[in-house]
Scaffold this motif. Structure first.
Motif, PDB file in Angstrom:
ATOM      1  N   MET A 111       5.375 -11.876  -4.230  1.00  0.00           N
ATOM      2  CA  MET A 111       5.302 -10.624  -2.861  1.00  0.00           C
ATOM      3  C   MET A 111       3.640  -9.597  -3.531  1.00  0.00           C
ATOM      4  O   MET A 111       3.720 -10.332  -5.217  1.00  0.00           O
ATOM      5  CB  MET A 111       6.824  -9.720  -3.715  1.00  0.00           C
ATOM      6  N   SER A 112       3.617  -8.711  -2.408  1.00  0.00           N
ATOM      7  CA  SER A 112       2.062  -8.266  -3.125  1.00  0.00           C
ATOM      8  C   SER A 112       1.965  -7.028  -3.833  1.00  0.00           C
ATOM      9  O   SER A 112       4.195  -7.012  -4.102  1.00  0.00           O
ATOM     10  CB  SER A 112       1.261  -8.360  -1.910  1.00  0.00           C
ATOM     11  N   LYS A 113       1.277  -7.005  -4.714  1.00  0.00           N
ATOM     12  CA  LYS A 113       1.719  -5.539  -5.519  1.00  0.00           C
ATOM     13  C   LYS A 113       1.724  -4.157  -4.108  1.00  0.00           C
ATOM     14  O   LYS A 113       1.205  -4.518  -3.418  1.00  0.00           O
ATOM     15  CB  LYS A 113       0.550  -5.994  -6.685  1.00  0.00           C
ATOM     16  N   LYS A 114       1.868  -3.166  -5.129  1.00  0.00           N
ATOM     17  CA  LYS A 114       2.253  -1.588  -4.198  1.00  0.00           C
ATOM     18  C   LYS A 114       0.740  -0.970  -4.365  1.00  0.00           C
ATOM     19  O   LYS A 114       0.120  -1.236  -5.328  1.00  0.00           O
ATOM     20  CB  LYS A 114       3.037  -0.881  -4.431  1.00  0.00           C
ATOM     21  N   TYR A 115       0.286  -0.460  -2.977  1.00  0.00           N
ATOM     22  CA  TYR A 115      -1.375  -0.336  -3.425  1.00  0.00           C
ATOM     23  C   TYR A 115      -0.908   1.379  -3.277  1.00  0.00           C
ATOM     24  O   TYR A 115      -0.462   1.734  -2.139  1.00  0.00           O
ATOM     25  CB  TYR A 115      -2.428  -0.748  -2.396  1.00  0.00           C
ATOM     26  N   PRO A 116      -2.060   2.423  -4.308  1.00  0.00           N
ATOM     27  CA  PRO A 116      -1.742   3.517  -4.081  1.00  0.00           C
ATOM     28  C   PRO A 116      -2.735   4.540  -2.906  1.00  0.00           C
ATOM     29  O   PRO A 116      -3.297   3.646  -2.896  1.00  0.00           O
ATOM     30  CB  PRO A 116      -2.192   4.248  -5.354  1.00  0.00           C
ATOM     31  N   GLU A 117      -1.617   5.502  -2.410  1.00  0.00           N
ATOM     32  CA  GLU A 117      -2.016   5.182  -1.171  1.00  0.00           C
ATOM     33  C   GLU A 117      -3.545   6.567  -1.055  1.00  0.00           C
ATOM     34  O   GLU A 117      -3.204   7.221  -2.097  1.00  0.00           O
ATOM     35  CB  GLU A 117      -1.376   6.468   0.135  1.00  0.00           C
ATOM     36  N   THR A 118      -4.166   6.221  -0.405  1.00  0.00           N
ATOM     37  CA  THR A 118      -5.810   7.305  -0.638  1.00  0.00           C
ATOM     38  C   THR A 118      -6.042   7.852   0.355  1.00  0.00           C
ATOM     39  O   THR A 118      -5.338   7.358   1.627  1.00  0.00           O
ATOM     40  CB  THR A 118      -7.016   5.827  -1.380  1.00  0.00           C
ATOM     41  N   LYS A 119      -7.048   8.605   0.954  1.00  0.00           N
ATOM     42  CA  LYS A 119      -7.743   8.939   2.533  1.00  0.00           C
ATOM     43  C   LYS A 119      -8.023   8.015   3.117  1.00  0.00           C
ATOM     44  O   LYS A 119      -8.003   7.535   4.164  1.00  0.00           O
ATOM     45  CB  LYS A 119      -8.185  10.618   1.942  1.00  0.00           C
ATOM     46  N   GLU A 120      -9.162   6.892   2.117  1.00  0.00           N
ATOM     47  CA  GLU A 120      -9.361   6.253   2.673  1.00  0.00           C
ATOM     48  C   GLU A 120      -8.901   5.021   3.188  1.00  0.00           C
ATOM     49  O   GLU A 120      -8.685   3.988   4.687  1.00  0.00           O
ATOM     50  CB  GLU A 120     -10.125   5.281   1.981  1.00  0.00           C
ATOM     51  N   ASN A 121      -7.209   4.859   2.468  1.00  0.00           N
ATOM     52  CA  ASN A 121      -6.587   3.779   3.422  1.00  0.00           C
ATOM     53  C   ASN A 121      -4.519   4.149   3.877  1.00  0.00           C
ATOM     54  O   ASN A 121      -4.294   3.295   4.127  1.00  0.00           O
ATOM     55  CB  ASN A 121      -6.025   2.417   2.482  1.00  0.00           C
ATOM     56  N   ARG A 129       5.801 -12.016   2.459  1.00  0.00           N
ATOM     57  CA  ARG A 129       6.713 -12.796   1.511  1.00  0.00           C
ATOM     58  C   ARG A 129       6.401 -14.291   1.542  1.00  0.00           C
ATOM     59  O   ARG A 129       6.580 -14.530   2.786  1.00  0.00           O
ATOM     60  CB  ARG A 129       8.028 -12.756   1.428  1.00  0.00           C
ATOM     61  N   ILE A 130       6.210 -14.774   0.823  1.00  0.00           N
ATOM     62  CA  ILE A 130       5.834 -16.180   1.129  1.00  0.00           C
ATOM     63  C   ILE A 130       6.746 -17.607  -0.413  1.00  0.00           C
ATOM     64  O   ILE A 130       6.601 -16.440  -0.890  1.00  0.00           O
ATOM     65  CB  ILE A 130       3.799 -17.326   0.443  1.00  0.00           C
ATOM     66  N   SER A 131       7.170 -18.113   0.500  1.00  0.00           N
ATOM     67  CA  SER A 131       7.959 -19.387  -0.788  1.00  0.00           C
ATOM     68  C   SER A 131       7.787 -20.454  -0.710  1.00  0.00           C
ATOM     69  O   SER A 131       6.914 -20.702  -0.193  1.00  0.00           O
ATOM     70  CB  SER A 131       9.539 -19.564   0.534  1.00  0.00           C
ATOM     71  N   PHE A 132       8.132 -20.743  -2.171  1.00  0.00           N
ATOM     72  CA  PHE A 132       7.461 -21.787  -2.854  1.00  0.00           C
ATOM     73  C   PHE A 132       8.163 -22.867  -3.556  1.00  0.00           C
ATOM     74  O   PHE A 132       9.803 -21.863  -3.685  1.00  0.00           O
ATOM     75  CB  PHE A 132       6.124 -21.228  -3.922  1.00  0.00           C
ATOM     76  N   GLU A 184      -0.635 -13.179   4.191  1.00  0.00           N
ATOM     77  CA  GLU A 184      -0.420 -14.240   3.962  1.00  0.00           C
ATOM     78  C   GLU A 184      -0.934 -15.014   2.610  1.00  0.00           C
ATOM     79  O   GLU A 184      -0.887 -15.430   2.171  1.00  0.00           O
ATOM     80  CB  GLU A 184       1.126 -15.099   4.340  1.00  0.00           C
ATOM     81  N   GLU A 185      -2.519 -14.970   3.478  1.00  0.00           N
ATOM     82  CA  GLU A 185      -3.414 -16.202   4.090  1.00  0.00           C
ATOM     83  C   GLU A 185      -4.517 -15.311   2.728  1.00  0.00           C
ATOM     84  O   GLU A 185      -4.225 -15.546   1.219  1.00  0.00           O
ATOM     85  CB  GLU A 185      -3.958 -16.175   4.413  1.00  0.00           C
TER      86      GLU A 185
END
Length: 225
Positions: free
Chosen positions: A29-39, A52-55, A81-82
């Protein structure tokens, strides 16, 4: 240095009857990105955070094989995912425990690299899937997008109760199975663990084995393998 409490648990684990093999399903699972005006409202970031990717990791008392599970081939290409796979540096790898060698399958041959992570084990602990795990970290060098060499810290949580020196991606060598790994803020966490008294056959593919240096030299010379 290993904390005394960890040493006691490690010694206790040596008395456990080793299973011949095992299979672990991990979820990335990816990290969480802080919300900014840009994103703010960025759909791609939201998709990445929800990806979510299963291995699966298969192992016996000699080798392990880590690969991505294809649960739904009809989904096709998934950008989120990529992207997460790239951030994790994912590659299918075989690991030889005795020789401490990683082998990456390149079609007609295997590229071999030494697995020599210098783990620093601490006394910090937590439970993952009801297993008591201990924290270990290592520092590795990498080449950033700007071409500069940088360092990052890899954090692993391993379980001495499961005395197998295997883990997800290319990370191995701890005195216990790695149940959680954090790389660049992204996590790979064990969701299910199955041990068996029957040995899983994990013979490495019968292909030519070369080092990364030999591979790069062959590419440079434009030679055929």
């Amino acid at each position: 240095m290993i904390h005394k409490k960890v040493v006691v648990i490690l010694l206790f684990s040596l008395n456990i009857l080793f299973s011949q093999s095992g299979q672990v399903v991990y979820e990335a699972m990816s990290k969480k990105y802080p919300e900014t005006k840009e994103n703010k409202g960025d759909v791609q970031i939201k998709n990445l955070e929800n990806a979510r990717i299963s291995f699966e990791l298969k192992f016996n008392n000699q080798n392990s094989f880590f690969y991505k599970l294809s649960l739904n081939k009809e989904d096709g290409y998934n950008l989120a995912e990529e992207t997460l796979l790239i951030m994790l540096g994912f590659k299918e790898v075989y690991f030889e425990l005795k020789e401490k060698l990683l082998h990456e399958d390149y079609g007609e041959f295997l590229i071999k690299t030494p697995s020599n992570h210098n783990w620093n084990i601490s006394s910090e602990s937590k439970k993952i899937n009801n297993y008591l795990c201990y924290k270990a970290t290592c520092t590795e060098s990498y080449t950033a997008r700007d071409g500069k060499n940088k360092e990052r810290v890899i954090t692993a949580w391993f379980c001495p109760e499961l005395p197998y020196s295997y883990g997800p991606l290319e990370y191995n060598g701890l005195p216990g199975l790695i149940l959680e790994l954090e790389k660049n803020g992204n996590k790979v966490v064990a969701k299910s663990i199955v041990l068996s008294d029957k040995k899983i056959s994990l013979e490495l593919p019968n292909k030519k084995r070369i080092s990364k240096e030999e591979y790069n030299q062959k590419i440079k010379e434009n030679s055929e393998f």
